[in-house]
Design an enzyme around this catalytic site. Sequence first.
Site, short mmCIF file in Angstrom:
data_model
loop_
_atom_site.label_atom_id
_atom_site.label_comp_id
_atom_site.label_asym_id
_atom_site.label_seq_id
_atom_site.Cartn_x
_atom_site.Cartn_y
_atom_site.Cartn_z
N GLU A 27 -1.54 -2.93 40.36
CA GLU A 27 -0.27 -3.04 41.09
C GLU A 27 -0.30 -2.17 42.35
O GLU A 27 -0.67 -1.01 42.31
CB GLU A 27 0.88 -2.62 40.18
N LYS A 76 6.98 -9.95 41.94
CA LYS A 76 7.57 -9.41 40.72
C LYS A 76 9.05 -9.76 40.65
O LYS A 76 9.81 -9.55 41.60
CB LYS A 76 7.38 -7.89 40.73
N CYS A 85 3.51 -4.90 36.00
CA CYS A 85 4.05 -3.66 35.44
C CYS A 85 5.25 -3.87 34.53
O CYS A 85 5.12 -4.36 33.42
CB CYS A 85 4.37 -2.70 36.58
#
Length: 529
Positions: A275, A338, A397
């Site tokens: 990430e 995300k 994440c």
Amino acid sequence: MSERTRLSLALGYAATLFLSFPHPVGGGVLDLGLGVAWLAPACLVGALSGLAPGRAARLAFAAGWLAHAAVFHWIYVVTVVYGHAPLWAGIAAPVGLALYPAVASAGFGAALAGFAGRGLAGPFVVAALWTVFDHLRAFALSGFPWATLGYSQHHNVALLGVASWAGVYGLSFAVALGGAALAALVAARRERRAPPRQALVALGVLALLHGFGAVTGPDDADFAEAERVRVAVLQGNIDQGVKWSPAWSERTLVHYEDLTRRAAARGARAILWPETAVPGSITTRPELRARLADLARETRALLVVGGVGVDPGERAWRFYDSAFAFAPDGALVDRYDKAHLVPFGEYVPLRALLGRFLGALARGIAPEDVSPGPGPRALALPVPHATGVFSAGVPICYELLFPDLMRRFVRDGAGVLFALTNDAWYGRTGAPYQFLAMTALRSAETGVWTARAANTGVSAIIDHRGRVRARTTIFERDLLVADVPLRPVAAGATFYVRHGDVFAWACWTALAGAAILARARRGARGGTT
């Protein structure tokens, strides 16, 4: 029961819940959940026994608050070491965050006491109640399901098979069922009564769940002849304190380029960077995009890299926590943004009210709030020597905490999960190991392999049954290379992927039905007296 015994049991719950999840000790990891976790619900149920709903709620709240504040100790590192907050804020952070699961604990305590008052406090009611409050934490106020009880069984190979049907909530149900049965047996022994039938039945069901999990779930044989892609996960080990420093930008890129070439030399056809591994915006810096494209052409590999996505908005630029996919010919073929962001980490909830006092911690990504993407979807990714194009989900994440969100990647066609994360925020605490356990459950639920690239670790290769096949040591520059099988079409999707949280919602329904029935019976008795 004496007040001293009740307090001891409440403290016992806090201690055993803390020990139910992995923590680093010395040079190793203390991971006792496989055995200790069963004691946590036993202690809490014992502590709440005989209490009225109000008092049960208060005691459960206090015990849950203490337990989760201990589990969330890593928030101190996030806020003080890397967020540069004052010491008092670092101490207050885990205490404040623990209020969220503590409220769920209070709800459990009050509900259990209410059912007990109607003669419905057996192990199955306890297990269903525990399950619904674990489930509630996955979506209430955007959700924060860290330390869900089921994760304690991430090493329980037999029980992991249940996750492909009921998700992690099936494991929570099993542990709570065993703990409640244990509490009932101990109470009967103390009162010199015969073992309650419900407790014995609960232990029998628990044994059946282990047997069911051992023989069901994704079959190893389905993957024996599956198409495989040689995947590498890179662990650059870039300290969070210098991650966004302009002085470190070139050094960071050189580290990852070197790891990429080493991975390609070992035959990797798909190479994953963690990430936000790229120290800059790929969308607004053409020279950075060209550099990554050249690297993909040089190594003749698919590169999936974490970086910052930037798009123009109506009033200002919008910033995203993104994954970029570069084909072996250097073309940028796709980007995933995300979708589920970290409250107070990547955005400030109710910014009009709270923004005057608080800022998001992830300032390296955006000057203020990070923008969410549209939602999970599978990416079509070209890889040399694979039969055409394969589909992968690329969760980033925090998204890995949410089972329902992860199953949507696979439902959209993903045959593998490429998980990108940055656990550097957590330092040398239990959080990186706890996060790995949660990631393993996502594979057990969805029946696909996961390749996990973490900036400072733990990076890992996880198989379709949630077993960690290879892992790195945290805070070391390293890489893993493995032949990862793609989910065969013939294997089909797991029940959990197809139907989601049916089991958890069934627990909600069963409890509501039991409460209505008990109330109706109580009313009928009142009407005949």
